[in-house]
Scaffold this active site. Structure first.
Site, PDB file in Angstrom:
ATOM      1  N   ASN A 223      11.360  38.865  53.966  1.00 17.63           N
ATOM      2  CA  ASN A 223      11.698  37.590  53.279  1.00 17.63           C
ATOM      3  C   ASN A 223      12.859  37.316  52.802  1.00 17.63           C
ATOM      4  OD1 ASN A 223      12.178  39.364  50.874  1.00 17.63           O
ATOM      5  ND2 ASN A 223      10.340  40.186  51.191  1.00 17.63           N
ATOM      6  N   ASP A 293       4.198  42.389  51.106  1.00 17.46           N
ATOM      7  CA  ASP A 293       2.926  42.914  50.838  1.00 17.46           C
ATOM      8  C   ASP A 293       2.264  43.606  51.678  1.00 17.46           C
ATOM      9  OD1 ASP A 293       3.053  42.141  48.008  1.00 17.46           O
ATOM     10  OD2 ASP A 293       2.677  39.893  48.338  1.00 17.46           O
ATOM     11  N   VAL A 322       5.984  49.966  42.655  1.00 17.92           N
ATOM     12  CA  VAL A 322       6.078  50.358  41.515  1.00 17.92           C
ATOM     13  C   VAL A 322       4.895  50.672  40.626  1.00 17.92           C
ATOM     14  CG1 VAL A 322       5.611  47.964  40.588  1.00 17.92           C
ATOM     15  CG2 VAL A 322       7.417  49.370  39.460  1.00 17.92           C
ATOM     16  N   LYS A 351       0.750  41.227  35.565  1.00 17.24           N
ATOM     17  CA  LYS A 351       1.435  42.240  36.373  1.00 17.24           C
ATOM     18  C   LYS A 351       1.910  43.361  35.474  1.00 17.24           C
ATOM     19  CE  LYS A 351       2.693  39.465  40.378  1.00 17.24           C
ATOM     20  NZ  LYS A 351       3.644  38.801  41.035  1.00 17.24           N
ATOM     21  N   LYS A 355       0.152  46.661  36.575  1.00 15.07           N
ATOM     22  CA  LYS A 355       0.963  47.642  37.234  1.00 15.07           C
ATOM     23  C   LYS A 355       1.217  48.885  36.082  1.00 15.07           C
ATOM     24  CE  LYS A 355       2.680  44.668  40.655  1.00 15.07           C
ATOM     25  NZ  LYS A 355       3.113  44.661  41.854  1.00 15.07           N
TER      26      LYS A 355
HETATM   27  O1  C5P Z   1       5.161  41.447  44.754  1.00 11.96           O
HETATM   28  P1  C5P Z   1       4.827  41.340  43.160  1.00 11.96           P
HETATM   29  O2  C5P Z   1       4.978  40.251  42.422  1.00 11.96           O
HETATM   30  O3  C5P Z   1       3.532  42.006  42.986  1.00 11.96           O
HETATM   31  O4  C5P Z   1       5.754  42.341  42.464  1.00 11.96           O
HETATM   32  C1  C5P Z   1       6.288  42.487  41.292  1.00 11.96           C
HETATM   33  C2  C5P Z   1       6.734  43.852  41.092  1.00 11.96           C
HETATM   34  O5  C5P Z   1       5.958  44.868  41.801  1.00 11.96           O
HETATM   35  C3  C5P Z   1       8.391  43.787  41.691  1.00 11.96           C
HETATM   36  O6  C5P Z   1       8.731  44.720  40.745  1.00 11.96           O
HETATM   37  C4  C5P Z   1       8.173  44.379  42.912  1.00 11.96           C
HETATM   38  O7  C5P Z   1       9.432  45.201  43.065  1.00 11.96           O
HETATM   39  C5  C5P Z   1       7.145  45.422  42.737  1.00 11.96           C
HETATM   40  N1  C5P Z   1       6.198  45.822  44.023  1.00 11.96           N
HETATM   41  C6  C5P Z   1       6.365  46.974  44.641  1.00 11.96           C
HETATM   42  N2  C5P Z   1       5.672  47.280  45.607  1.00 11.96           N
HETATM   43  C7  C5P Z   1       4.815  46.324  46.119  1.00 11.96           C
HETATM   44  C8  C5P Z   1       4.895  44.965  45.612  1.00 11.96           C
HETATM   45  C9  C5P Z   1       5.532  44.928  44.674  1.00 11.96           C
HETATM   46  O8  C5P Z   1       6.980  47.685  43.908  1.00 11.96           O
HETATM   47  N3  C5P Z   1       4.307  46.533  47.084  1.00 11.96           N
END
Ligand code: C5P
Length: 427
Positions: A223, A293, A322, A351, A355
């Site tokens: 990306n 992803d 995370v 999120k 998370k």
């Molecule tokens: O991709 P997303 O919007 O869910 O990402 C939100 C947060 O999660 C960011 O801080 C990103 O670094 C983290 N993330 C992660 N591992 C992933 C997807 C996202 O640590 N596979």
């Protein structure tokens, strides 16, 4: 450790030049110190002016050159006492035998010797002279006196001398002197940050940049993340006194000063490194990485050949780094980022909960003026409910300034103990 020569702001250096052939090197020294961001003023003895003109130093330092103790005009501008107070460091380069002798004896019969007595700033001397004069008992005796008095002596190099002799007495190269001065201020800055910085004593782990998911030996999915926000945060956390480990995907950015960097390619490698860091003890985990992803289910061993109008590549979900760290028993303070193109706040708040983060910083990457490749950013920060801290709107600013504000937000949350009380019990 490498030192970035462009990050020492607001420090004043007096370069004092006494009369020796090495004075020509001092012109380059002034230039290098200016490049490093120091404000430089030059003091010249009468002897120095026989080797190089004040005008040269005036042009290079951008300041008037100070040559005389009893010059009413100069005293009206910045007198010798004011000059002595102005300096954060006095670097005498080259320092002749005569200058060393005057310093050791405490004479005050010209501007430089008076300045030496009048300043509270550290004084460094870079002696440069004929090897026989360097070895002379009187010179060595004077040097010992100066060392006892707290003067820092930069030892001369050995080599061919202007007079034809070979031996000790050459002034080190200007780049080397400028580097030593810069390192000194970095160390001083670091010592203060480690004691008083907002994140003093903390180990911060930061993920940054994109991840790269291989399709075959030559192709990958990735990306547009550049890693700038994560690298700016690494620099800000280090400046705040933290020990910083930066887990970086493939980006073309220089490692910030003092930061330990680990390069990774894929999300799986980023997770593995993150878990390793967690085991070593991590207080704050900041996930700025734009993690892919999905990854390719079966990475082809050889380059996939062109065939047919369509190519289907099966993808499988990558682990959420995370969220995985947040589930660990000894979890650090967790900071996430959310880059969205719509419903920014709503998705970010979701999120934060999903998370199990302590804090989330979100931005709208559909805005062309901020986000991924931009040098600027604007963010909204949300804290987990138990912190009872209101959201913070960080106005559009450089990623460095935003990073600084995020460090402050982290510090505030850490010092605002999470509320363990069940809100119902309060009623
Ligand atoms: O991709 P997303 O919007 O869910 O990402 C939100 C947060 O999660 C960011 O801080 C990103 O670094 C983290 N993330 C992660 N591992 C992933 C997807 C996202 O640590 N596979």
């Amino acid at each position: 450790m490498s030192f970035d020569l462009s990050v020492i702001p607001n420090k004043n250096i007096i370069v004092a030049v006494s009369g020796g052939i090495a004075a020509y090197k001092s012109a380059i020294l002034v230039r290098r110190l200016k490049d490093a961001g120091f404000d430089v003023r030059v003091v010249m003895t009468e002897g120095a002016q026989a080797f190089i003109t004040p005008l040269t130093f005036q042009a290079l330092s951008g300041n008037p050159v100070h040559t005389a103790l009893l010059d009413p005009e100069a005293e009206a501008g910045m007198g010798h006492i004011e000059l002595a107070r102005w300096a954060d460091l006095v670097l005498v380069a080259p320092a002749t035998c005569d200058t060393l002798a005057k310093f050791a004896a405490g004479l005050a019969d010209d501007l430089l010797s008076t300045l030496y007595l009048a300043t509270k700033a550290p004084v460094w001397v870079a002696p440069a002279m004929n090897q026989q004069m360097w070895a002379a008992k009187a010179t060595q005796r004077n040097l010992n006196t100066l060392i006892e008095d707290g003067v820092h002596v930069i030892m001369p190099d050995a080599g061919a001398q202007a007079c034809g002799d070979v031996g000790l007495g050459r002034m080190p190269e200007p780049e080397d002197l400028a580097r030593q001065v810069t390192e000194y201020f970095h160390r001083a800055q670091r010592a203060i940050a480690e004691k008083f910085g907002l994140l003093a004593g903390k180990h911060v782990v930061i993920t940054a940049g994109p991840t790269r998911e291989s399709i075959d030996p030559v192709r990958y999915i990735s990306n547009h993340s550049t890693g700038k926000m994560g690298f700016a945060l690494a620099a800000a956390c280090y400046a705040a006194g933290a020990k910083v480990s930066l887990i970086a995907g493939p980006v073309s950015l220089d490692t910030p000063n003092g930061v330990r960097r680990m390069n990774v390619q894929s999300a799986m490698q980023m997770l593995e490194q993150s878990m390793d860091q967690l085991e070593k003890g991590c207080d704050i985990f900041i996930a700025t990485a734009a993690v892919a992803d999905y990854r390719v289910a079966h990475v082809a061993e050889h380059k996939i050949k062109k065939a047919g109008d369509e190519l289907n590549v099966a993808l499988v979900k990558n682990p959420d780094i995370v969220a995985t760290i947040a589930q660990q028993e000894k979890r650090p303070f967790m900071v996430g980022f959310a880059a969205e193109t719509r419903n920014v706040e709503e998705y970010a708040a979701g999120k934060l909960v999903a998370k199990k983060l302590d804090m989330i910083a979100c931005n709208d990457v559909s805005r062309p003026d901020i986000g991924f490749a931009s040098d600027e950013n604007a963010m909204i920060v949300f804290f987990a409910e138990q912190y009872r801290l209101p959201q913070r709107d960080l106005e559009k600013a450089s990623k460095q300034e935003i990073a600084q504000q995020l460090v402050e937000a982290i510090h505030d949350a850490l010092h605002h103990k999470p509320d363990e009380t069940d809100p119902d019990e309060l009623k």
